[in-house]
Design a protein around this motif. Sequence first.
Motif, PDB file in Angstrom:
ATOM      1  N   GLU A 127       0.802  -1.232   0.000  1.00  0.00           N
ATOM      2  CA  GLU A 127       0.000   0.000   0.000  1.00  0.00           C
ATOM      3  C   GLU A 127       0.829   1.274   0.000  1.00  0.00           C
ATOM      4  N   ALA A 128       1.661   1.446   1.011  1.00  0.00           N
ATOM      5  CA  ALA A 128       2.353   2.723   1.177  1.00  0.00           C
ATOM      6  C   ALA A 128       3.315   2.997   0.029  1.00  0.00           C
ATOM      7  N   GLY A 129       4.030   1.972  -0.416  1.00  0.00           N
ATOM      8  CA  GLY A 129       4.973   2.158  -1.508  1.00  0.00           C
ATOM      9  C   GLY A 129       4.296   2.541  -2.809  1.00  0.00           C
ATOM     10  N   LEU A 130       3.159   1.916  -3.086  1.00  0.00           N
ATOM     11  CA  LEU A 130       2.411   2.267  -4.297  1.00  0.00           C
ATOM     12  C   LEU A 130       1.859   3.688  -4.215  1.00  0.00           C
ATOM     13  N   LEU A 131       1.310   4.032  -3.062  1.00  0.00           N
ATOM     14  CA  LEU A 131       0.768   5.384  -2.898  1.00  0.00           C
ATOM     15  C   LEU A 131       1.855   6.444  -3.059  1.00  0.00           C
ATOM     16  N   GLN A 132       3.014   6.183  -2.482  1.00  0.00           N
ATOM     17  CA  GLN A 132       4.097   7.155  -2.577  1.00  0.00           C
ATOM     18  C   GLN A 132       4.552   7.319  -4.033  1.00  0.00           C
ATOM     19  N   ALA A 133       4.687   6.205  -4.740  1.00  0.00           N
ATOM     20  CA  ALA A 133       5.175   6.270  -6.121  1.00  0.00           C
ATOM     21  C   ALA A 133       4.207   7.002  -7.035  1.00  0.00           C
ATOM     22  N   LEU A 335      -1.064  14.771  -2.960  1.00  0.00           N
ATOM     23  CA  LEU A 335      -2.185  14.401  -3.819  1.00  0.00           C
ATOM     24  C   LEU A 335      -3.371  13.881  -3.026  1.00  0.00           C
ATOM     25  N   GLY A 336      -3.117  13.276  -1.873  1.00  0.00           N
ATOM     26  CA  GLY A 336      -4.208  12.731  -1.073  1.00  0.00           C
ATOM     27  C   GLY A 336      -4.789  11.452  -1.630  1.00  0.00           C
ATOM     28  N   ALA A 337      -3.979  10.670  -2.342  1.00  0.00           N
ATOM     29  CA  ALA A 337      -4.460   9.401  -2.887  1.00  0.00           C
ATOM     30  C   ALA A 337      -4.708   8.399  -1.763  1.00  0.00           C
ATOM     31  N   VAL A 338      -5.627   7.465  -2.002  1.00  0.00           N
ATOM     32  CA  VAL A 338      -5.967   6.433  -1.020  1.00  0.00           C
ATOM     33  C   VAL A 338      -5.926   5.064  -1.702  1.00  0.00           C
ATOM     34  N   TYR A 339      -5.883   4.021  -0.872  1.00  0.00           N
ATOM     35  CA  TYR A 339      -5.761   2.637  -1.335  1.00  0.00           C
ATOM     36  C   TYR A 339      -6.754   1.832  -0.519  1.00  0.00           C
ATOM     37  N   LYS A 340      -7.876   1.438  -1.138  1.00  0.00           N
ATOM     38  CA  LYS A 340      -8.984   0.885  -0.382  1.00  0.00           C
ATOM     39  C   LYS A 340      -9.365  -0.509  -0.870  1.00  0.00           C
ATOM     40  N   GLU A 341      -9.638  -1.391   0.100  1.00  0.00           N
ATOM     41  CA  GLU A 341     -10.101  -2.734  -0.219  1.00  0.00           C
ATOM     42  C   GLU A 341     -11.521  -2.666  -0.779  1.00  0.00           C
ATOM     43  N   VAL A 342     -11.752  -3.374  -1.902  1.00  0.00           N
ATOM     44  CA  VAL A 342     -13.070  -3.308  -2.547  1.00  0.00           C
ATOM     45  C   VAL A 342     -13.680  -4.686  -2.829  1.00  0.00           C
ATOM     46  N   TRP A 343     -12.890  -5.768  -2.698  1.00  0.00           N
ATOM     47  CA  TRP A 343     -13.395  -7.100  -3.058  1.00  0.00           C
ATOM     48  C   TRP A 343     -12.575  -8.159  -2.318  1.00  0.00           C
ATOM     49  N   TYR A 344     -13.226  -9.225  -1.894  1.00  0.00           N
ATOM     50  CA  TYR A 344     -12.527 -10.282  -1.157  1.00  0.00           C
ATOM     51  C   TYR A 344     -13.144 -11.631  -1.512  1.00  0.00           C
ATOM     52  N   VAL A 345     -12.290 -12.623  -1.717  1.00  0.00           N
ATOM     53  CA  VAL A 345     -12.714 -13.995  -1.997  1.00  0.00           C
ATOM     54  C   VAL A 345     -12.123 -14.894  -0.916  1.00  0.00           C
ATOM     55  N   ASP A 346     -12.974 -15.578  -0.123  1.00  0.00           N
ATOM     56  CA  ASP A 346     -12.447 -16.402   0.970  1.00  0.00           C
ATOM     57  C   ASP A 346     -12.005 -17.771   0.457  1.00  0.00           C
ATOM     58  N   ASP A 347     -11.544 -18.608   1.374  1.00  0.00           N
ATOM     59  CA  ASP A 347     -10.979 -19.907   0.988  1.00  0.00           C
ATOM     60  C   ASP A 347     -11.998 -20.820   0.325  1.00  0.00           C
ATOM     61  N   SER A 348     -13.277 -20.602   0.590  1.00  0.00           N
ATOM     62  CA  SER A 348     -14.316 -21.439  -0.013  1.00  0.00           C
ATOM     63  C   SER A 348     -14.722 -20.943  -1.392  1.00  0.00           C
TER      64      SER A 348
END
Length: 464
Positions: A127-133, A335-348
């Motif tokens: 997250e942080a490295g991508l946001l910084q770049a 810039l105030g960019a953010v990195y947010k979780e939007v989708w999740y697939v569990d083990d099943s």
Amino acid sequence: MNRRAPSFHPGLMTDMYHPDAAYVSWRTGRNGLTTFDLYTRTAPFGGAYLLVAGLESALEFVQSFRYTSEDLKFLARIRDYDSAFLDELAEVRFTGEILALPEGSIAFPNEPIMRVTAPFREALLLEAGLLQAISLSTLIATKASRITYAANKGRTRRISEFAFRRAQEPMTVARASYIGGCASTSLLNAAYEYRLPATGTVPHALIELYPSEKEAFEAVAEAYNRYTLLLDTYDVRSAIHTAIEVALRSQETLGHTLAAVRLDSGDLVADSKYIREQLDNAGLHSVRILVSGDLDEWKIEELLAEGAAVDSFGIGTSLGSGAGSVERGINGGSLGAVYKEVWYVDDSGTEYPKIKIAGAKSTWPGKKEIYRHPNWEEDIVQLAHEPRPDGYHRLLRPVMRNGEVIPGSLPPLSEIRELAQQNLEQLPAEYRALSPERPFPVRFSEGLLSLRKQAAQLIGKNVP
């Protein structure tokens, strides 16, 4: 005392809470395939758009991300992590997929600039490295595009990036400024690394080195076939007459040409007009007037509106720091960019839309695509499985698959700059303006709106 240069540890290019969060997910066995969106909620500098940059450094960071034995020893000292968790970190490499807007693309608020899908811990730790770049490069590229726009109304004027001494990250600033439209850089290391044109004038200290301004000007004129003289060390209006005298003599005796004169202070409007008049009266019509000194897009716009006779600008502090404007109440510097979780697939294999509900900061769930009307009438953000709107262009491009960069995803800097300038030319004028009257239309599809309500209901909430 000798000081050791700081070493680079990609695995430690995170905030403290990233390995802490990864540890909690490890302890509870939650590491399903997760999608994160990187985006901004607003455009910088009170404008309507963002000029995307920084993808190359972002992907370099992803490829290099790993924990060395030294990194793991450090983590063990500052946190009582289970040794088995540290053993897992030793094996962490990015294995997922990344889609992104190519560098040089135009983006608007709430559109994913990057979409990352990978096992939760892999995606989270980046997250942080991508946001910084992405954030810094996009901020500076957008700033440079605004400055060049302000300078080029009515005629072409070159912008030289002079930001090294005050830049947040000088190499990043030079590269992003070039993407945004700057013609050259003063930083030789950037010119060498990125094959950029290098430009510069002379400092006040060189003028002050000599007993008189005339002797200083003569020394410069004798040293170079084409040269620039700095006029505001003592008195601008006296200096231009001295400069003309030296220029005519050096042209006659040495064949050397005065290419430009530079102003760095004073009444830039009145002095530039006076200088242009004197140069033209002397037959030196081709000599350019370069102006510098704490300028930004708004000051450039004001100078030109008042009739300043300027052929090119050197921009330092405001560009290197991505500054806003205190006088206008416009924020800058980030810039105030953010990195947010939007989708999740569990083990099943069960899929879950993910949402944060926080008023204006509420997020949009789901794996998304962005499509643009061919005439720039609107953008549509929709779910990836929804059909492409007829005639619209897809904006996100696959750049990494199975942890590897897809060939062709990182074009040369010259091609990135060309794409950026093409996109800026196509952007409708009302959205290119320094202070647009309305935002660019970004529409969210019915499927995305429905999923947002569904995601909120799953956690017993309502979205605004």
